[in-house]
Write an enzyme that holds these catalytic residues in place. Structure first.
Site, PDB file in Angstrom:
ATOM      1  N   PHE A   1       0.846  -1.203   0.000  1.00 37.83           N
ATOM      2  CA  PHE A   1       0.000   0.000   0.000  1.00 37.83           C
ATOM      3  C   PHE A   1       0.877   1.248   0.000  1.00 37.83           C
ATOM      4  O   PHE A   1       0.691   2.158  -0.818  1.00 37.83           O
ATOM      5  CB  PHE A   1      -0.933  -0.024   1.217  1.00 37.83           C
ATOM      6  CG  PHE A   1      -1.566   1.289   1.549  1.00 37.83           C
ATOM      7  CD1 PHE A   1      -2.642   1.765   0.808  1.00 37.83           C
ATOM      8  CD2 PHE A   1      -1.106   2.063   2.615  1.00 37.83           C
ATOM      9  CE1 PHE A   1      -3.237   2.990   1.119  1.00 37.83           C
ATOM     10  CE2 PHE A   1      -1.699   3.276   2.925  1.00 37.83           C
ATOM     11  CZ  PHE A   1      -2.764   3.740   2.180  1.00 37.83           C
ATOM     12  N   TYR A   2       1.849   1.311   0.898  1.00 37.69           N
ATOM     13  CA  TYR A   2       2.718   2.484   0.979  1.00 37.69           C
ATOM     14  C   TYR A   2       3.594   2.612  -0.260  1.00 37.69           C
ATOM     15  O   TYR A   2       3.834   3.721  -0.748  1.00 37.69           O
ATOM     16  CB  TYR A   2       3.567   2.438   2.248  1.00 37.69           C
ATOM     17  CG  TYR A   2       2.757   2.667   3.501  1.00 37.69           C
ATOM     18  CD1 TYR A   2       2.127   3.877   3.743  1.00 37.69           C
ATOM     19  CD2 TYR A   2       2.606   1.660   4.458  1.00 37.69           C
ATOM     20  CE1 TYR A   2       1.378   4.090   4.886  1.00 37.69           C
ATOM     21  CE2 TYR A   2       1.857   1.866   5.608  1.00 37.69           C
ATOM     22  CZ  TYR A   2       1.245   3.086   5.810  1.00 37.69           C
ATOM     23  OH  TYR A   2       0.492   3.293   6.939  1.00 37.69           O
ATOM     24  N   ALA A   3       4.068   1.497  -0.798  1.00 45.55           N
ATOM     25  CA  ALA A   3       4.883   1.539  -2.019  1.00 45.55           C
ATOM     26  C   ALA A   3       4.071   2.123  -3.183  1.00 45.55           C
ATOM     27  O   ALA A   3       4.608   2.904  -3.983  1.00 45.55           O
ATOM     28  CB  ALA A   3       5.397   0.142  -2.355  1.00 45.55           C
TER      29      ALA A   3
ATOM     30  N   LEU B   1       1.941   4.360  -2.962  1.00 47.27           N
ATOM     31  CA  LEU B   1       1.869   5.798  -2.717  1.00 47.27           C
ATOM     32  C   LEU B   1       3.200   6.503  -2.970  1.00 47.27           C
ATOM     33  O   LEU B   1       3.296   7.714  -2.812  1.00 47.27           O
ATOM     34  CB  LEU B   1       1.400   6.070  -1.283  1.00 47.27           C
ATOM     35  CG  LEU B   1      -0.028   5.637  -0.955  1.00 47.27           C
ATOM     36  CD1 LEU B   1      -0.331   5.892   0.519  1.00 47.27           C
ATOM     37  CD2 LEU B   1      -1.044   6.345  -1.839  1.00 47.27           C
TER      38      LEU B   1
END
Length: 170
Positions: free
Chosen positions: A138-140, A142
């Protein structure tokens, strides 16, 4: 103000008892311990409220440091040789089950980015500790990068975000 009836504010006297993200550790922390961390100034907590002022999500935000040696060499070689750099840490982030898969987690990250951009002391990067591979992905998506030594700790330089926002990073 966030829009669509949602807004983000500092945690106050909202009822946290019914909050359920589906991740027991995040839910238990939010119900039982977050106010202690806020009171002790270990972190701040920001809540996403729906149109009825019910909690739809939250994140914690604190000061942190990152070691220059933990950054990818391609990035570290362009930085001063200080042993560590200042960062903002999203320690925990969760969205209430009934609001999941609507982009609200990303909305909480955007709020943290905005706070980091406005910070009075310089902050080099925003750091997250992903609880699992799904969260890391998820963060990647973003735009966060993985640290060289820790696959579930990710960061994004504030300067990179500022360039993207100004249209220079394209």
């Amino acid at each position: 103000m966030v829009g669509d009836g949602f807004h983000i504010e500092l945690l106050g006297a909202q009822d946290r008892g019914a909050f359920c993200s589906g991740v027991d550790a995040l839910d238990r922390y939010f119900r039982e311990r977050v106010t202690q961390d806020v009171r002790r100034r270990v972190s701040n907590c920001f809540v996403l409220l729906d149109a009825e002022n019910q909690i739809a999500g939250y994140y914690t935000f604190a000061a942190a440091g990152i070691l220059l040696a933990d950054l990818p060499e391609s990035l570290a070689k362009r930085l001063p040789r200080y042993p560590s750099l200042s960062a903002g840490l999203i320690g925990r982030l969760a969205v209430e089950r009934r609001y999941q898969r609507r982009g609200l987690g990303a909305l909480l990250v955007v709020d943290a980015v905005a706070r980091a951009l406005r910070a009075e002391p310089a902050i080099y990067a925003l750091v997250v500790d992903a609880k699992d591979d799904h969260a890391a992905a998820f963060y990647a998506r973003l735009g966060f990068h993985r640290f060289t030594s820790q696959s579930k700790r990710l960061f994004i330089p504030i300067g990179e975000i500022a360039k993207r926002l100004s249209g220079q990073g394209e």
